[in-house]
Design a protein around this motif. Structure first.
Motif, PDB file in Angstrom:
ATOM      1  N   GLU A 177       0.221  -1.536 -20.196  1.00 41.09           N
ATOM      2  CA  GLU A 177      -0.078  -1.666 -18.922  1.00 41.09           C
ATOM      3  C   GLU A 177      -1.186  -2.467 -18.520  1.00 41.09           C
ATOM      4  O   GLU A 177      -1.348  -3.377 -17.743  1.00 41.09           O
ATOM      5  CB  GLU A 177       0.008  -0.301 -18.383  1.00 41.09           C
ATOM      6  CG  GLU A 177       1.237   0.312 -18.118  1.00 41.09           C
ATOM      7  CD  GLU A 177       1.259   1.867 -17.417  1.00 41.09           C
ATOM      8  OE1 GLU A 177       0.368   2.358 -17.266  1.00 41.09           O
ATOM      9  OE2 GLU A 177       2.296   2.307 -17.141  1.00 41.09           O
ATOM     10  N   VAL A 274       6.954   2.522 -18.566  1.00 41.28           N
ATOM     11  CA  VAL A 274       6.132   1.406 -18.457  1.00 41.28           C
ATOM     12  C   VAL A 274       7.072   0.520 -17.481  1.00 41.28           C
ATOM     13  O   VAL A 274       8.127   0.041 -18.121  1.00 41.28           O
ATOM     14  CB  VAL A 274       5.589   0.469 -19.871  1.00 41.28           C
ATOM     15  CG1 VAL A 274       5.017  -0.669 -19.618  1.00 41.28           C
ATOM     16  CG2 VAL A 274       4.825   1.702 -20.620  1.00 41.28           C
ATOM     17  N   ALA A 277       6.134  -6.032 -16.264  1.00 40.50           N
ATOM     18  CA  ALA A 277       5.196  -6.780 -15.361  1.00 40.50           C
ATOM     19  C   ALA A 277       5.965  -8.050 -15.009  1.00 40.50           C
ATOM     20  O   ALA A 277       5.312  -8.801 -13.852  1.00 40.50           O
ATOM     21  CB  ALA A 277       3.884  -7.153 -15.936  1.00 40.50           C
ATOM     22  N   ASP A 333       3.845   6.661 -11.142  1.00 41.38           N
ATOM     23  CA  ASP A 333       2.942   6.303 -12.361  1.00 41.38           C
ATOM     24  C   ASP A 333       1.805   5.480 -12.055  1.00 41.38           C
ATOM     25  O   ASP A 333       1.664   5.111 -10.768  1.00 41.38           O
ATOM     26  CB  ASP A 333       3.767   5.478 -13.303  1.00 41.38           C
ATOM     27  CG  ASP A 333       4.229   4.178 -12.919  1.00 41.38           C
ATOM     28  OD1 ASP A 333       3.581   3.170 -13.696  1.00 41.38           O
ATOM     29  OD2 ASP A 333       4.677   4.108 -11.787  1.00 41.38           O
ATOM     30  N   ALA A 335       1.161   2.323 -12.657  1.00 40.77           N
ATOM     31  CA  ALA A 335       1.462   1.229 -12.102  1.00 40.77           C
ATOM     32  C   ALA A 335       2.052   0.973 -10.747  1.00 40.77           C
ATOM     33  O   ALA A 335       2.062   0.076 -10.025  1.00 40.77           O
ATOM     34  CB  ALA A 335       2.443   0.330 -13.299  1.00 40.77           C
TER      35      ALA A 335
END
Length: 566
Positions: A177, A274, A277, A333, A335
Protein backbone atom coordinates in the motif's frame (compact mmCIF):
# COMPACT_ATOMS: atom_id res chain seq x y z
CA UNK A 1 -73.12 24.95 -4.73
CA UNK A 2 -75.10 28.21 -5.32
CA UNK A 3 -73.03 31.27 -6.00
CA UNK A 4 -74.70 34.59 -5.13
CA UNK A 5 -73.63 37.62 -7.12
CA UNK A 6 -73.29 40.73 -4.92
CA UNK A 7 -75.36 43.88 -5.44
CA UNK A 8 -78.05 42.08 -7.41
CA UNK A 9 -81.52 43.62 -6.78
CA UNK A 10 -84.24 41.31 -5.50
CA UNK A 11 -86.99 40.73 -8.02
CA UNK A 12 -90.69 40.69 -7.20
CA UNK A 13 -90.69 37.11 -8.56
CA UNK A 14 -88.27 35.84 -5.83
CA UNK A 15 -89.40 32.58 -4.16
CA UNK A 16 -90.80 32.56 -0.67
CA UNK A 17 -88.64 31.53 2.34
CA UNK A 18 -90.51 28.19 2.60
CA UNK A 19 -89.86 27.42 -1.04
CA UNK A 20 -86.16 28.15 -0.60
CA UNK A 21 -85.97 25.80 2.41
CA UNK A 22 -87.67 23.04 0.45
CA UNK A 23 -85.27 23.44 -2.44
CA UNK A 24 -82.28 23.28 -0.07
CA UNK A 25 -83.60 20.03 1.47
CA UNK A 26 -83.93 18.49 -2.00
CA UNK A 27 -80.33 19.49 -2.88
CA UNK A 28 -78.98 17.98 0.37
CA UNK A 29 -80.80 14.72 -0.36
CA UNK A 30 -79.37 14.55 -3.88
CA UNK A 31 -75.84 15.31 -2.61
CA UNK A 32 -76.09 12.58 0.04
CA UNK A 33 -77.32 10.11 -2.55
CA UNK A 34 -74.35 10.97 -4.78
CA UNK A 35 -71.86 10.41 -1.98
CA UNK A 36 -73.43 7.03 -1.18
CA UNK A 37 -73.21 5.98 -4.85
CA UNK A 38 -69.51 6.97 -5.02
CA UNK A 39 -68.75 4.93 -1.91
CA UNK A 40 -70.59 1.91 -3.28
CA UNK A 41 -68.60 2.05 -6.55
CA UNK A 42 -65.31 2.43 -4.67
CA UNK A 43 -66.07 -0.57 -2.44
CA UNK A 44 -67.02 -2.64 -5.49
CA UNK A 45 -63.69 -1.80 -7.20
CA UNK A 46 -61.67 -2.72 -4.11
CA UNK A 47 -63.56 -5.99 -3.71
CA UNK A 48 -63.04 -6.74 -7.40
CA UNK A 49 -59.29 -6.29 -7.15
CA UNK A 50 -59.14 -8.42 -4.02
CA UNK A 51 -61.18 -11.22 -5.60
CA UNK A 52 -59.12 -11.07 -8.81
CA UNK A 53 -55.86 -11.43 -6.89
CA UNK A 54 -57.35 -14.24 -4.85
CA UNK A 55 -58.00 -16.25 -8.05
CA UNK A 56 -54.45 -15.81 -9.38
CA UNK A 57 -55.05 -12.87 -11.75
CA UNK A 58 -53.04 -9.67 -11.86
CA UNK A 59 -54.30 -6.15 -12.53
CA UNK A 60 -52.83 -4.68 -15.67
CA UNK A 61 -49.73 -2.48 -15.36
CA UNK A 62 -49.19 -3.62 -11.77
CA UNK A 63 -45.74 -2.36 -10.75
CA UNK A 64 -43.14 -4.74 -9.32
CA UNK A 65 -43.37 -5.00 -5.58
CA UNK A 66 -41.85 -7.10 -2.84
CA UNK A 67 -45.24 -7.32 -1.05
CA UNK A 68 -47.71 -10.10 -1.71
CA UNK A 69 -47.07 -13.53 -3.18
CA UNK A 70 -44.87 -14.04 -6.18
CA UNK A 71 -47.04 -14.79 -9.21
CA UNK A 72 -45.10 -17.95 -10.01
CA UNK A 73 -42.84 -20.55 -8.44
CA UNK A 74 -39.10 -20.00 -9.05
CA UNK A 75 -36.23 -22.44 -9.34
CA UNK A 76 -33.03 -20.52 -8.63
CA UNK A 77 -29.52 -21.79 -9.30
CA UNK A 78 -27.03 -19.58 -7.46
CA UNK A 79 -23.30 -19.58 -6.98
CA UNK A 80 -22.41 -20.65 -3.41
CA UNK A 81 -21.09 -17.12 -2.81
CA UNK A 82 -24.63 -15.79 -3.41
CA UNK A 83 -26.83 -18.61 -2.16
CA UNK A 84 -26.78 -17.63 1.53
CA UNK A 85 -27.73 -14.01 0.89
CA UNK A 86 -30.50 -15.08 -1.51
CA UNK A 87 -31.94 -17.50 1.03
CA UNK A 88 -32.12 -14.72 3.61
CA UNK A 89 -33.76 -12.34 1.15
CA UNK A 90 -36.28 -14.91 -0.07
CA UNK A 91 -37.15 -15.83 3.52
CA UNK A 92 -38.34 -12.24 4.02
CA UNK A 93 -40.75 -12.49 1.11
CA UNK A 94 -44.40 -13.47 1.61
CA UNK A 95 -43.68 -16.07 -1.07
CA UNK A 96 -42.07 -18.15 1.66
CA UNK A 97 -45.52 -18.68 3.20
CA UNK A 98 -47.53 -21.86 2.85
CA UNK A 99 -50.17 -20.26 0.62
CA UNK A 100 -47.69 -18.78 -1.91
CA UNK A 101 -45.76 -20.33 -4.83
CA UNK A 102 -42.53 -22.08 -3.87
CA UNK A 103 -39.02 -20.65 -4.30
CA UNK A 104 -36.20 -23.19 -4.33
CA UNK A 105 -32.51 -22.30 -4.32
CA UNK A 106 -29.80 -24.72 -5.44
CA UNK A 107 -26.15 -23.79 -4.86
CA UNK A 108 -23.85 -24.66 -7.76
CA UNK A 109 -20.47 -23.28 -8.83
CA UNK A 110 -20.91 -20.81 -11.66
CA UNK A 111 -18.21 -22.53 -13.71
CA UNK A 112 -20.12 -25.83 -13.55
CA UNK A 113 -23.40 -24.20 -14.59
CA UNK A 114 -21.71 -22.37 -17.47
CA UNK A 115 -20.00 -25.54 -18.68
CA UNK A 116 -23.27 -27.47 -18.68
CA UNK A 117 -25.04 -24.71 -20.62
CA UNK A 118 -22.17 -24.46 -23.11
CA UNK A 119 -22.44 -28.20 -23.72
CA UNK A 120 -26.13 -27.83 -24.61
CA UNK A 121 -27.66 -29.17 -21.40
CA UNK A 122 -31.23 -28.06 -20.77
CA UNK A 123 -31.37 -25.50 -17.94
CA UNK A 124 -32.94 -26.78 -14.74
CA UNK A 125 -33.57 -23.28 -13.40
CA UNK A 126 -35.83 -20.30 -13.97
CA UNK A 127 -33.25 -17.90 -12.57
CA UNK A 128 -29.46 -18.17 -12.56
CA UNK A 129 -27.45 -15.94 -10.23
CA UNK A 130 -23.74 -16.48 -11.05
CA UNK A 131 -20.99 -14.70 -9.16
CA UNK A 132 -19.99 -12.78 -12.29
CA UNK A 133 -21.59 -11.65 -15.54
CA UNK A 134 -18.62 -13.29 -17.24
CA UNK A 135 -20.14 -16.76 -16.89
CA UNK A 136 -23.22 -16.32 -19.12
CA UNK A 137 -20.97 -14.61 -21.69
CA UNK A 138 -18.60 -17.56 -21.41
CA UNK A 139 -21.37 -20.14 -21.82
CA UNK A 140 -22.81 -18.41 -24.88
CA UNK A 141 -19.41 -17.88 -26.48
CA UNK A 142 -18.31 -21.48 -25.98
CA UNK A 143 -21.57 -22.81 -27.42
CA UNK A 144 -21.20 -20.60 -30.49
CA UNK A 145 -17.57 -21.63 -30.95
CA UNK A 146 -18.38 -25.34 -30.89
CA UNK A 147 -21.67 -25.07 -32.78
CA UNK A 148 -23.77 -26.33 -29.86
CA UNK A 149 -27.45 -25.43 -29.74
CA UNK A 150 -27.54 -23.95 -26.23
CA UNK A 151 -30.21 -22.17 -24.20
CA UNK A 152 -30.77 -18.51 -25.04
CA UNK A 153 -29.86 -16.54 -21.92
CA UNK A 154 -31.03 -13.05 -20.98
CA UNK A 155 -28.66 -11.21 -18.64
CA UNK A 156 -30.67 -8.85 -16.48
CA UNK A 157 -29.88 -6.25 -13.88
CA UNK A 158 -26.82 -6.28 -11.66
CA UNK A 159 -27.93 -6.96 -8.08
CA UNK A 160 -24.63 -7.17 -6.17
CA UNK A 161 -20.88 -6.76 -6.57
CA UNK A 162 -17.54 -7.41 -4.92
CA UNK A 163 -14.12 -5.92 -5.73
CA UNK A 164 -11.10 -7.95 -6.79
CA UNK A 165 -8.32 -7.49 -4.24
CA UNK A 166 -4.90 -8.81 -3.30
CA UNK A 167 -4.86 -10.74 -0.04
CA UNK A 168 -1.66 -10.47 1.97
CA UNK A 169 -0.27 -10.66 5.47
CA UNK A 170 -0.31 -7.35 7.32
CA UNK A 171 3.43 -6.56 6.80
CA UNK A 172 3.23 -7.32 3.08
CA UNK A 173 -0.01 -5.35 2.72
CA UNK A 174 1.51 -2.32 4.46
CA UNK A 175 4.54 -2.40 2.14
CA UNK A 176 2.40 -2.76 -0.97
CA UNK A 177 0.00 0.00 0.00
CA UNK A 178 2.84 2.41 0.75
CA UNK A 179 4.28 1.65 -2.70
CA UNK A 180 0.91 2.17 -4.40
CA UNK A 181 0.88 -1.42 -5.62
CA UNK A 182 -1.50 -2.59 -8.33
CA UNK A 183 -1.64 -4.95 -11.27
CA UNK A 184 1.39 -3.20 -12.73
CA UNK A 185 3.26 -4.58 -9.70
CA UNK A 186 2.44 -8.09 -10.89
CA UNK A 187 3.62 -7.10 -14.35
CA UNK A 188 6.87 -5.84 -12.85
CA UNK A 189 7.14 -9.02 -10.74
CA UNK A 190 7.51 -6.85 -7.64
CA UNK A 191 5.65 -9.47 -5.61
CA UNK A 192 4.89 -13.16 -5.99
CA UNK A 193 1.26 -13.97 -6.79
CA UNK A 194 -0.93 -17.02 -6.26
CA UNK A 195 -3.83 -17.28 -8.68
CA UNK A 196 -6.91 -19.48 -8.26
CA UNK A 197 -7.66 -21.39 -11.45
CA UNK A 198 -9.12 -18.76 -13.85
CA UNK A 199 -11.28 -21.39 -15.54
CA UNK A 200 -13.08 -21.94 -12.22
CA UNK A 201 -12.77 -18.65 -10.31
CA UNK A 202 -14.13 -15.43 -11.82
CA UNK A 203 -11.87 -13.19 -9.73
CA UNK A 204 -8.87 -14.62 -11.55
CA UNK A 205 -10.23 -14.03 -15.05
CA UNK A 206 -11.09 -10.48 -13.96
CA UNK A 207 -7.50 -10.12 -12.76
CA UNK A 208 -6.23 -11.34 -16.14
CA UNK A 209 -8.23 -8.65 -17.88
CA UNK A 210 -6.87 -6.06 -15.42
CA UNK A 211 -3.36 -7.35 -16.12
CA UNK A 212 -3.89 -6.88 -19.86
CA UNK A 213 -4.91 -3.30 -19.14
CA UNK A 214 -1.88 -2.77 -16.90
CA UNK A 215 0.53 -3.77 -19.71
CA UNK A 216 -1.28 -1.57 -22.22
CA UNK A 217 -2.65 -4.49 -24.23
CA UNK A 218 0.86 -5.67 -25.21
CA UNK A 219 0.21 -9.29 -26.23
CA UNK A 220 3.83 -10.39 -25.88
CA UNK A 221 4.17 -8.86 -22.43
CA UNK A 222 0.85 -10.39 -21.37
CA UNK A 223 1.90 -13.80 -22.67
CA UNK A 224 5.14 -13.69 -20.70
CA UNK A 225 3.23 -12.76 -17.55
CA UNK A 226 0.68 -15.52 -18.04
CA UNK A 227 3.36 -18.14 -18.49
CA UNK A 228 4.98 -16.88 -15.28
CA UNK A 229 1.72 -16.83 -13.33
CA UNK A 230 0.81 -20.32 -14.50
CA UNK A 231 3.33 -21.81 -12.09
CA UNK A 232 1.44 -20.24 -9.17
CA UNK A 233 -2.06 -21.45 -10.06
CA UNK A 234 -4.03 -23.37 -7.42
CA UNK A 235 -7.53 -24.91 -7.71
CA UNK A 236 -9.61 -22.64 -5.45
CA UNK A 237 -9.67 -19.27 -3.72
CA UNK A 238 -9.33 -21.00 -0.35
CA UNK A 239 -6.17 -22.75 -1.60
CA UNK A 240 -4.72 -19.42 -2.73
CA UNK A 241 -5.41 -17.79 0.63
CA UNK A 242 -3.94 -20.74 2.50
CA UNK A 243 -0.81 -20.55 0.34
CA UNK A 244 -0.34 -16.87 1.21
CA UNK A 245 -0.79 -17.61 4.89
CA UNK A 246 1.93 -20.26 4.70
CA UNK A 247 4.35 -18.29 2.47
CA UNK A 248 7.74 -17.35 3.89
CA UNK A 249 8.34 -14.56 1.35
CA UNK A 250 6.08 -11.61 0.38
CA UNK A 251 3.19 -13.16 -1.55
CA UNK A 252 -0.34 -12.11 -2.50
CA UNK A 253 -3.40 -14.06 -3.56
CA UNK A 254 -5.82 -12.75 -6.15
CA UNK A 255 -9.31 -13.01 -4.68
CA UNK A 256 -12.42 -10.97 -3.90
CA UNK A 257 -13.27 -8.82 -0.93
CA UNK A 258 -16.09 -11.22 -0.09
CA UNK A 259 -13.93 -14.37 -0.29
CA UNK A 260 -11.29 -12.77 1.93
CA UNK A 261 -13.88 -11.80 4.57
CA UNK A 262 -15.26 -15.36 4.54
CA UNK A 263 -11.74 -16.76 4.94
CA UNK A 264 -11.12 -14.43 7.88
CA UNK A 265 -14.22 -15.77 9.63
CA UNK A 266 -13.06 -19.37 9.24
CA UNK A 267 -9.36 -19.16 10.13
CA UNK A 268 -7.14 -17.66 12.78
CA UNK A 269 -4.50 -16.51 10.28
CA UNK A 270 -5.00 -12.79 9.62
CA UNK A 271 -4.91 -11.68 5.99
CA UNK A 272 -5.88 -8.19 4.87
CA UNK A 273 -6.99 -6.82 1.51
CA UNK A 274 -4.84 -4.63 -0.69
CA UNK A 275 -7.00 -2.62 -3.09
CA UNK A 276 -5.09 -2.16 -6.38
CA UNK A 277 -3.96 1.42 -6.96
CA UNK A 278 -4.20 1.28 -10.77
CA UNK A 279 -6.88 -0.97 -12.27
CA UNK A 280 -9.81 -1.62 -9.89
CA UNK A 281 -11.91 -4.50 -11.21
CA UNK A 282 -15.10 -5.71 -9.54
CA UNK A 283 -17.29 -8.71 -10.17
CA UNK A 284 -20.86 -7.74 -11.09
CA UNK A 285 -23.53 -10.24 -10.05
CA UNK A 286 -26.46 -10.38 -12.53
CA UNK A 287 -29.85 -12.05 -12.58
CA UNK A 288 -30.02 -14.34 -15.62
CA UNK A 289 -33.23 -15.72 -17.11
CA UNK A 290 -34.21 -17.75 -20.15
CA UNK A 291 -35.45 -16.08 -23.32
CA UNK A 292 -38.49 -18.37 -23.49
CA UNK A 293 -39.52 -17.80 -19.87
CA UNK A 294 -43.32 -17.31 -19.45
CA UNK A 295 -44.79 -14.00 -18.34
CA UNK A 296 -45.57 -15.20 -14.82
CA UNK A 297 -41.95 -16.25 -14.31
CA UNK A 298 -40.63 -12.93 -15.57
CA UNK A 299 -42.97 -11.06 -13.22
CA UNK A 300 -41.75 -13.18 -10.33
CA UNK A 301 -38.15 -12.51 -11.32
CA UNK A 302 -38.89 -8.79 -11.40
CA UNK A 303 -40.24 -8.95 -7.85
CA UNK A 304 -37.23 -11.02 -6.74
CA UNK A 305 -34.82 -8.51 -8.31
CA UNK A 306 -36.57 -5.69 -6.48
CA UNK A 307 -36.32 -7.63 -3.22
CA UNK A 308 -32.56 -8.13 -3.71
CA UNK A 309 -32.15 -4.42 -4.41
CA UNK A 310 -33.93 -3.68 -1.14
CA UNK A 311 -31.97 -6.36 0.72
CA UNK A 312 -28.57 -4.67 0.93
CA UNK A 313 -28.47 -5.55 4.62
CA UNK A 314 -28.52 -9.26 3.80
CA UNK A 315 -25.91 -8.75 1.06
CA UNK A 316 -23.64 -7.04 3.61
CA UNK A 317 -24.13 -9.91 6.06
CA UNK A 318 -22.53 -12.18 3.47
CA UNK A 319 -19.71 -9.78 2.58
CA UNK A 320 -21.23 -8.46 -0.64
CA UNK A 321 -21.62 -4.92 -1.87
CA UNK A 322 -24.76 -3.66 -3.54
CA UNK A 323 -25.09 -3.14 -7.29
CA UNK A 324 -23.57 0.34 -7.05
CA UNK A 325 -20.50 -1.03 -5.28
CA UNK A 326 -21.18 0.62 -1.92
CA UNK A 327 -19.02 -1.02 0.72
CA UNK A 328 -20.67 -2.68 3.74
CA UNK A 329 -19.84 -1.04 7.06
CA UNK A 330 -17.62 -3.96 8.08
CA UNK A 331 -15.35 -3.61 5.04
CA UNK A 332 -12.79 -1.02 6.03
CA UNK A 333 -9.09 -0.71 5.52
CA UNK A 334 -6.35 1.89 5.63
CA UNK A 335 -6.66 2.64 1.95
CA UNK A 336 -10.41 3.22 2.23
CA UNK A 337 -12.90 0.93 0.53
CA UNK A 338 -15.84 3.24 0.27
CA UNK A 339 -15.14 4.14 -3.36
CA UNK A 340 -16.83 1.66 -5.69
CA UNK A 341 -14.60 -0.50 -7.84
CA UNK A 342 -15.01 -0.53 -11.60
CA UNK A 343 -17.36 -3.13 -13.15
CA UNK A 344 -15.65 -4.92 -16.00
CA UNK A 345 -16.93 -5.89 -19.41
CA UNK A 346 -18.11 -9.47 -19.22
CA UNK A 347 -17.33 -10.29 -22.86
CA UNK A 348 -13.76 -9.01 -22.52
CA UNK A 349 -13.38 -10.96 -19.28
CA UNK A 350 -14.52 -14.13 -21.05
CA UNK A 351 -12.05 -13.41 -23.86
CA UNK A 352 -9.22 -12.96 -21.32
CA UNK A 353 -10.10 -16.37 -19.92
CA UNK A 354 -10.05 -17.91 -23.40
CA UNK A 355 -6.62 -16.39 -24.03
CA UNK A 356 -5.35 -17.73 -20.72
CA UNK A 357 -6.52 -21.23 -21.58
CA UNK A 358 -4.85 -21.08 -24.98
CA UNK A 359 -1.58 -19.84 -23.51
CA UNK A 360 -1.47 -22.39 -20.73
CA UNK A 361 -2.92 -25.37 -22.59
CA UNK A 362 -0.48 -28.16 -23.44
CA UNK A 363 1.05 -27.77 -26.89
CA UNK A 364 0.86 -30.45 -29.53
CA UNK A 365 3.51 -29.34 -31.96
CA UNK A 366 4.69 -30.92 -35.20
CA UNK A 367 8.14 -29.61 -36.10
CA UNK A 368 8.40 -29.64 -39.92
CA UNK A 369 12.03 -29.05 -40.88
CA UNK A 370 13.59 -28.27 -44.24
CA UNK A 371 16.54 -30.56 -44.96
CA UNK A 372 16.99 -29.61 -48.62
CA UNK A 373 20.52 -29.26 -49.93
CA UNK A 374 20.60 -25.48 -49.46
CA UNK A 375 20.61 -25.96 -45.67
CA UNK A 376 24.30 -26.90 -46.01
CA UNK A 377 25.22 -23.44 -47.26
CA UNK A 378 27.42 -21.43 -44.90
CA UNK A 379 25.71 -18.95 -42.60
CA UNK A 380 28.84 -17.74 -40.82
CA UNK A 381 32.54 -18.28 -41.28
CA UNK A 382 32.42 -21.53 -39.37
CA UNK A 383 28.74 -22.61 -39.31
CA UNK A 384 26.20 -23.78 -41.86
CA UNK A 385 22.48 -22.92 -41.84
CA UNK A 386 21.63 -26.40 -40.59
CA UNK A 387 24.12 -26.03 -37.72
CA UNK A 388 22.49 -22.82 -36.52
CA UNK A 389 19.06 -24.36 -36.81
CA UNK A 390 20.10 -27.42 -34.81
CA UNK A 391 21.25 -25.24 -31.92
CA UNK A 392 18.09 -23.15 -32.01
CA UNK A 393 15.89 -26.26 -32.18
CA UNK A 394 17.43 -27.70 -29.02
CA UNK A 395 16.80 -24.41 -27.19
CA UNK A 396 13.18 -24.41 -28.40
CA UNK A 397 12.59 -27.95 -27.17
CA UNK A 398 13.93 -27.02 -23.75
CA UNK A 399 11.57 -24.00 -23.59
CA UNK A 400 8.45 -26.16 -23.85
CA UNK A 401 6.67 -27.45 -20.75
CA UNK A 402 6.70 -31.12 -19.86
CA UNK A 403 2.98 -31.45 -20.57
CA UNK A 404 3.57 -30.57 -24.23
CA UNK A 405 3.97 -33.20 -26.91
CA UNK A 406 6.22 -32.97 -29.97
CA UNK A 407 6.81 -34.82 -33.22
CA UNK A 408 9.61 -34.21 -35.73
CA UNK A 409 9.22 -34.41 -39.49
CA UNK A 410 11.71 -33.48 -42.19
CA UNK A 411 11.09 -32.61 -45.83
CA UNK A 412 13.03 -32.09 -49.03
CA UNK A 413 12.02 -33.89 -52.24
CA UNK A 414 11.02 -37.53 -52.89
CA UNK A 415 12.21 -38.81 -49.54
CA UNK A 416 9.93 -41.85 -49.59
CA UNK A 417 9.12 -42.68 -53.21
CA UNK A 418 7.33 -39.61 -54.51
CA UNK A 419 6.56 -38.31 -50.98
CA UNK A 420 8.47 -35.22 -49.91
CA UNK A 421 8.06 -35.55 -46.13
CA UNK A 422 9.20 -38.10 -43.58
CA UNK A 423 8.40 -38.68 -39.91
CA UNK A 424 11.60 -39.17 -37.93
CA UNK A 425 10.25 -38.86 -34.35
CA UNK A 426 6.57 -39.64 -33.64
CA UNK A 427 4.50 -37.72 -31.14
CA UNK A 428 5.34 -38.15 -27.49
CA UNK A 429 5.24 -36.13 -24.27
CA UNK A 430 8.27 -34.02 -23.42
CA UNK A 431 7.68 -35.06 -19.81
CA UNK A 432 9.00 -38.44 -20.90
CA UNK A 433 12.80 -38.13 -20.55
CA UNK A 434 13.42 -40.75 -23.24
CA UNK A 435 11.23 -38.98 -25.80
CA UNK A 436 12.72 -35.59 -25.00
CA UNK A 437 16.25 -36.91 -25.37
CA UNK A 438 15.41 -38.62 -28.66
CA UNK A 439 13.96 -35.34 -29.95
CA UNK A 440 17.10 -33.42 -28.95
CA UNK A 441 19.41 -36.04 -30.47
CA UNK A 442 17.42 -35.89 -33.71
CA UNK A 443 17.67 -32.09 -33.80
CA UNK A 444 21.42 -32.30 -33.31
CA UNK A 445 21.72 -34.81 -36.16
CA UNK A 446 19.55 -33.18 -38.84
CA UNK A 447 22.63 -32.48 -40.98
CA UNK A 448 22.87 -36.22 -41.71
CA UNK A 449 19.44 -36.06 -43.40
CA UNK A 450 20.15 -33.12 -45.73
CA UNK A 451 19.76 -33.59 -49.50
CA UNK A 452 17.43 -32.88 -52.41
CA UNK A 453 15.16 -30.01 -53.37
CA UNK A 454 12.49 -28.18 -51.37
CA UNK A 455 9.13 -29.96 -51.46
CA UNK A 456 7.46 -27.25 -49.40
CA UNK A 457 3.77 -27.06 -50.32
CA UNK A 458 2.90 -30.78 -50.32
CA UNK A 459 4.71 -31.20 -46.98
CA UNK A 460 2.81 -28.32 -45.36
CA UNK A 461 -0.54 -29.72 -46.46
CA UNK A 462 0.36 -33.21 -45.23
CA UNK A 463 1.39 -31.84 -41.83
CA UNK A 464 -1.79 -29.78 -41.36
CA UNK A 465 -3.98 -32.67 -42.52
CA UNK A 466 -2.25 -35.04 -40.09
CA UNK A 467 -2.75 -32.63 -37.18
CA UNK A 468 -6.46 -32.29 -38.03
CA UNK A 469 -6.90 -36.04 -38.35
CA UNK A 470 -5.26 -36.68 -34.97
CA UNK A 471 -6.66 -33.63 -33.16
CA UNK A 472 -6.68 -33.82 -29.35
CA UNK A 473 -9.23 -31.50 -27.65
CA UNK A 474 -7.85 -29.17 -25.00
CA UNK A 475 -4.41 -28.78 -26.60
CA UNK A 476 -2.90 -26.06 -28.80
CA UNK A 477 -2.10 -27.58 -32.20
CA UNK A 478 0.76 -26.09 -34.20
CA UNK A 479 2.86 -26.91 -37.22
CA UNK A 480 6.25 -25.26 -36.74
CA UNK A 481 7.62 -24.85 -40.27
CA UNK A 482 11.34 -24.16 -40.69
CA UNK A 483 12.70 -23.51 -44.19
CA UNK A 484 15.41 -21.58 -46.00
CA UNK A 485 14.06 -21.60 -49.55
CA UNK A 486 11.18 -21.76 -51.99
CA UNK A 487 9.02 -24.62 -53.21
CA UNK A 488 10.86 -26.65 -55.87
CA UNK A 489 8.38 -29.49 -56.43
CA UNK A 490 6.93 -28.90 -59.91
CA UNK A 491 4.87 -32.09 -59.73
CA UNK A 492 3.03 -31.17 -56.55
CA UNK A 493 0.71 -28.37 -55.40
CA UNK A 494 1.29 -24.79 -56.38
CA UNK A 495 0.65 -21.99 -53.86
CA UNK A 496 -2.98 -21.18 -54.87
CA UNK A 497 -3.87 -24.87 -54.68
CA UNK A 498 -2.26 -25.18 -51.24
CA UNK A 499 -4.09 -22.11 -49.92
CA UNK A 500 -7.41 -23.47 -51.25
CA UNK A 501 -6.80 -26.81 -49.54
CA UNK A 502 -5.89 -25.09 -46.26
CA UNK A 503 -9.10 -23.07 -46.44
CA UNK A 504 -11.07 -26.29 -46.90
CA UNK A 505 -9.40 -27.74 -43.80
CA UNK A 506 -10.12 -24.70 -41.64
CA UNK A 507 -12.30 -25.53 -38.63
CA UNK A 508 -12.68 -23.03 -35.75
CA UNK A 509 -13.46 -25.92 -33.41
CA UNK A 510 -10.19 -27.68 -34.36
CA UNK A 511 -7.67 -24.94 -35.15
CA UNK A 512 -4.25 -25.91 -36.48
CA UNK A 513 -1.93 -22.93 -36.96
CA UNK A 514 1.22 -22.89 -39.07
CA UNK A 515 4.06 -20.90 -37.52
CA UNK A 516 6.51 -20.39 -40.37
CA UNK A 517 10.13 -19.33 -39.99
CA UNK A 518 12.20 -18.39 -43.02
CA UNK A 519 15.98 -18.59 -42.66
CA UNK A 520 18.13 -16.30 -44.75
CA UNK A 521 17.51 -14.05 -47.77
CA UNK A 522 16.54 -16.87 -50.18
CA UNK A 523 13.25 -17.68 -48.43
CA UNK A 524 9.97 -17.07 -50.24
CA UNK A 525 8.67 -14.99 -47.33
CA UNK A 526 5.54 -13.91 -49.19
CA UNK A 527 4.47 -17.54 -49.56
CA UNK A 528 5.16 -18.22 -45.90
CA UNK A 529 3.05 -15.23 -44.85
CA UNK A 530 0.13 -16.41 -46.99
CA UNK A 531 0.38 -19.94 -45.58
CA UNK A 532 0.43 -18.58 -42.04
CA UNK A 533 -2.51 -16.26 -42.69
CA UNK A 534 -4.58 -19.12 -44.12
CA UNK A 535 -4.22 -21.00 -40.82
CA UNK A 536 -4.38 -18.03 -38.39
CA UNK A 537 -0.68 -18.53 -37.72
CA UNK A 538 2.32 -16.25 -38.10
CA UNK A 539 5.41 -15.89 -40.27
CA UNK A 540 8.89 -14.88 -39.13
CA UNK A 541 12.08 -14.16 -41.02
CA UNK A 542 15.60 -14.59 -39.67
CA UNK A 543 17.88 -12.60 -41.95
CA UNK A 544 20.93 -12.78 -39.72
CA UNK A 545 22.38 -15.94 -38.20
CA UNK A 546 21.84 -14.55 -34.72
CA UNK A 547 18.13 -14.11 -35.47
CA UNK A 548 17.45 -17.83 -35.77
CA UNK A 549 17.46 -18.64 -32.08
CA UNK A 550 15.47 -15.50 -31.21
CA UNK A 551 12.63 -16.04 -33.69
CA UNK A 552 12.36 -19.76 -32.99
CA UNK A 553 12.01 -19.24 -29.24
CA UNK A 554 9.53 -16.40 -29.85
CA UNK A 555 7.48 -18.55 -32.21
CA UNK A 556 7.24 -21.30 -29.61
CA UNK A 557 6.40 -19.11 -26.62
CA UNK A 558 3.89 -16.95 -28.47
CA UNK A 559 1.84 -19.94 -29.61
CA UNK A 560 -1.31 -19.04 -27.70
CA UNK A 561 -1.81 -15.45 -28.81
CA UNK A 562 -1.66 -16.10 -32.54
CA UNK A 563 -2.62 -14.40 -34.78
CA UNK A 564 -2.85 -11.26 -32.63
CA UNK A 565 0.46 -11.13 -30.74
CA UNK A 566 1.31 -7.76 -32.26
Amino acid sequence: MVRVQPNTPISSDAPTRAAVRAAQRRRRSLLLLGVILVLVVAIAVVLGIFLTRGTGGEPEQEPASTSGCLPSSLRITADPALAGALEAIVADLPSSGADCPDVTIVAEDSAATAAALAAGSAPDFDVWVPDSAMWPARATGQAELTGVDAADLVVGATVASTPVVFAATEPTAAALESAGAGFSSLAGRAVAAVLPDPSMVAASSAALLALQTAVGGDARAFTALVLGLDTGVVPTAADALAAVSAATTPTVAVTTEQALRKYGQETQTPLVPVYPADVKPALSVPVVTLAEAPTGTLEAVEMLTAAIAEGSGHLAEFGLRDAAGTAPDAATDAAGTGAPAEPIDSANQAEALRTWQMLTAPSRMLSLNDVSGSMLQPATADMRRIDLFEQAAVRAVNSLSDDSSLATWVFSSRRIGGQDWQEVVPFGPLGDPAHKQRTIDTANGLDSLVGGGTGLYDSVLAAVQYMRDTYVPGQVHLVLLNTDGVNEDDEGLDLPELLAQLETLRDPAKPVAVIAIGYGPDTDQSALEQIAAATDGAAYQALQPTDIGTVLIDAVTQRGCRPNCG
